[in-house]
Scaffold this motif. Structure first.
Motif, short mmCIF file in Angstrom:
data_model
loop_
_atom_site.label_atom_id
_atom_site.label_comp_id
_atom_site.label_asym_id
_atom_site.label_seq_id
_atom_site.Cartn_x
_atom_site.Cartn_y
_atom_site.Cartn_z
N ILE A 228 0.83 -1.20 0.00
CA ILE A 228 0.00 0.00 0.00
C ILE A 228 0.87 1.26 0.00
O ILE A 228 0.57 2.25 -0.68
CB ILE A 228 -0.94 -0.01 1.21
CG1 ILE A 228 -1.98 -1.11 1.06
CG2 ILE A 228 -1.64 1.34 1.36
CD1 ILE A 228 -2.96 -0.89 -0.06
N PHE B 279 2.11 1.87 -3.57
CA PHE B 279 1.07 2.39 -4.45
C PHE B 279 0.72 3.83 -4.09
O PHE B 279 0.49 4.66 -4.98
CB PHE B 279 -0.19 1.52 -4.34
CG PHE B 279 0.02 0.11 -4.81
CD1 PHE B 279 0.82 -0.15 -5.90
CD2 PHE B 279 -0.57 -0.96 -4.14
CE1 PHE B 279 1.02 -1.45 -6.34
CE2 PHE B 279 -0.37 -2.26 -4.57
CZ PHE B 279 0.43 -2.50 -5.67
N THR B 280 0.71 4.15 -2.80
CA THR B 280 0.39 5.52 -2.38
C THR B 280 1.47 6.49 -2.83
O THR B 280 1.18 7.56 -3.37
CB THR B 280 0.23 5.56 -0.85
OG1 THR B 280 -0.76 4.62 -0.44
CG2 THR B 280 -0.20 6.95 -0.41
N CYS C 123 1.28 7.03 -6.59
CA CYS C 123 0.16 7.89 -6.98
C CYS C 123 0.43 9.35 -6.65
O CYS C 123 0.12 10.25 -7.43
CB CYS C 123 -1.11 7.40 -6.27
SG CYS C 123 -2.62 8.19 -6.84
N ASP D 280 -6.92 3.69 -9.26
CA ASP D 280 -5.86 3.69 -8.24
C ASP D 280 -6.38 4.19 -6.90
O ASP D 280 -6.08 3.62 -5.85
CB ASP D 280 -4.69 4.56 -8.70
CG ASP D 280 -3.90 3.90 -9.82
OD1 ASP D 280 -4.09 2.68 -10.03
OD2 ASP D 280 -3.11 4.59 -10.48
N ILE E 50 -6.60 2.10 -3.33
CA ILE E 50 -5.78 2.49 -2.18
C ILE E 50 -6.63 2.89 -0.98
O ILE E 50 -6.34 2.52 0.16
CB ILE E 50 -4.84 3.65 -2.57
CG1 ILE E 50 -3.83 3.17 -3.61
CG2 ILE E 50 -4.12 4.20 -1.35
CD1 ILE E 50 -2.99 4.28 -4.19
N ARG F 148 -9.61 -4.24 -3.31
CA ARG F 148 -8.22 -4.22 -3.76
C ARG F 148 -8.01 -5.00 -5.05
O ARG F 148 -6.94 -4.93 -5.66
CB ARG F 148 -7.32 -4.81 -2.67
CG ARG F 148 -7.19 -3.91 -1.45
CD ARG F 148 -6.21 -4.48 -0.46
NE ARG F 148 -6.63 -5.79 0.03
CZ ARG F 148 -5.88 -6.58 0.79
NH1 ARG F 148 -4.66 -6.19 1.13
NH2 ARG F 148 -6.33 -7.75 1.21
N TRP G 248 -6.58 -3.43 -8.18
CA TRP G 248 -5.16 -3.25 -8.47
C TRP G 248 -4.76 -3.97 -9.75
O TRP G 248 -3.78 -3.58 -10.39
CB TRP G 248 -4.32 -3.77 -7.30
CG TRP G 248 -4.33 -2.85 -6.12
CD1 TRP G 248 -4.61 -1.52 -6.12
CD2 TRP G 248 -4.04 -3.20 -4.77
NE1 TRP G 248 -4.54 -1.02 -4.86
CE2 TRP G 248 -4.18 -2.03 -3.99
CE3 TRP G 248 -3.70 -4.37 -4.13
CZ2 TRP G 248 -3.97 -2.00 -2.63
CZ3 TRP G 248 -3.48 -4.35 -2.76
CH2 TRP G 248 -3.61 -3.18 -2.03
#
Length: 419
Positions: A212, A215-216, A219, A241, A245, A278, A281
């Motif tokens: 996570i 991905f955060t 982004c 996205d 998240i 999720r 993703w």
């Protein structure tokens, strides 16, 4: 133009055009109209590549087919790109003859902007105006240009996986995190997962938090280096996205607020739904795989055909479900079929029959109902095949278009790697 004959001949790449002096004087193309004001052969050669005084012929060593389309613009007022010709090459021809990008049709303007953004470093209009106003401040201008190039390089690294070696490495790491997260999500539904989770609960939480976090961070960086923040928020992949998240932070917040009290049981369903979100993703892989990009582009371009397909199915479903309910249950015969007690229940049978799935959970038992079932199956095959033909051709076109664009990026990537 005080020399030569009354008829002027323009020879553009071997193709000849004859005009009178009056037409040359008011010609829409600036380079051609400049010939009228030339008073010597020296001035003429500054405008064209060569000049034949005896035939009064002006030679231009330019793309003849591009000039044909430019002449069509002179006659009709509409300027479009030459098929199978590079947009930038045609734009260079336009500049040579005195035209600007604003003379293009709107669709061609967008194609040119996309091609320019793929080829050159992007500069917004505000940046260009600021550069013109601050030409005296050279050091500040150089610093601004370097920052712009750095932001553009960062944007291409995160948005275009095939743009550089660093972008490919970053994309590979992102794919690994997506696969890891999906493996954990799938494994969490296994019967033995709870026992394993109790033994290694900290490891599971750490892996999930790292995924996570990646991905955060990805982004946030992509949002910072994006050209247009509003356009970034409106893009479908970026919305996906955010949907993928956000549930993690919501579930963590809800767990922290409810703790171990009975309210956690009421929030359990919500938490499980948020965790399952999720699965979005997987759509992140569309940035890295040509097949998923082709599918998305095809659906976006064929939304009219998709709506038409949906209308066909809905109309057929309404007709056949009403007839099936009437023939199997509505006539109150001795062989009444309770599976067709209502039209909504018959709609399920129509769908699985039109798509030739046929689960066998419900089927007609009367002779008229079976005849209707055969007609329903044949109608479904025909109705589904009609718009799918257009969708197929669009899919092939999108695939070749994206494949060509990917090959071009790979050539530039190979050059960068060799350098």
């Amino acid at each position: 133009m005080k020399f030569g004959k009354n008829i002027c001949i323009l020879n553009v790449g071997g193709t000849k055009y004859a005009f009178t002096r009056e037409v040359i004087k008011d010609f829409p193309l600036r380079r051609v109209s400049r010939l009228h004001s030339c008073s010597s052969e020296k001035e003429v050669l500054e405008v064209c590549d060569d000049y034949d005084h005896e035939r009064n012929e002006f030679f231009f060593d330019r793309h003849s087919e591009a000039f044909v389309f430019i002449m069509l613009y002179v006659r009709s007022g509409k300027l479009r790109f030459v098929p199978q010709m590079c947009e930038i090459s045609f734009y260079n021809e336009m500049i040579y003859w005195g035209l600007e990008s604003s003379h293009l049709e709107f669709c061609c303007q967008r194609r040119l902007e996309d091609r320019m953004s793929d080829t050159y470093t992007y500069f917004s209009e505000e940046d260009i105006k600021a550069e013109v106003e601050s030409r005296g401040e050279e050091e500040e201008q150089v610093s601004r240009l370097e920052n712009t190039r750095w932001l553009e390089r960062m944007r291409r690294t995160f948005e275009e996986p095939a743009s550089s070696v660093a972008a490919q490495i970053l994309a590979s790491v992102s794919v690994i995190f997506v696969i890891t997260s999906m493996v954990i999500l799938c494994a969490s539904t296994l019967p033995d997962w709870d026992t394993a989770k109790n033994n290694t609960v900290e490891e599971h939480r750490i892996i999930e938090a790292v995924c996570i976090g990646w991905f955060t961070a990805e982004c946030i960086v992509r949002f910072i280096v994006s050209r247009d923040k509003c356009e970034f928020v409106r893009r479908p992949l970026n919305i996906i996205d955010l949907l993928a998240i956000t549930p993690y932070y919501v579930s963590v917040t809800m767990t922290a607020l409810t703790g171990e009290n009975p309210q956690l049981q009421r929030a359990g369903v919500t938490l499980r739904v948020l965790r399952m979100m999720r699965i979005f993703w997987l759509i992140k892989l569309a940035r890295h795989f040509l097949g998923l990009q082709t599918l998305g582009l095809t659906l976006r371009r064929c939304y009219r055909e998709m709506v038409m397909l949906l209308v066909f199915v809905c109309v057929a479903m309404a007709i056949f479900s009403a007839l099936a309910q009437l023939l199997e249950h509505g006539l109150d015969l001795e062989t009444s079929n309770e599976d067709y007690a209502s039209i909504p229940a018959a709609c399920w049978w129509v769908i699985i029959s039109m798509t030739t799935v046929g689960y066998g959970d419900m089927y007609p038992i009367t002779i008229p109902g079976r005849v209707l079932g055969g007609v329903c199956v044949v109608s479904g095959i025909v109705l589904l095949a009609l718009p799918i033909t257009f969708i197929y051709h669009s899919f092939v076109q999108c695939y070749h278009e994206l494949k060509f664009r990917s090959a071009r990026c790979m050539r530039s990537l190979s050059s960068e790697f060799l350098n």
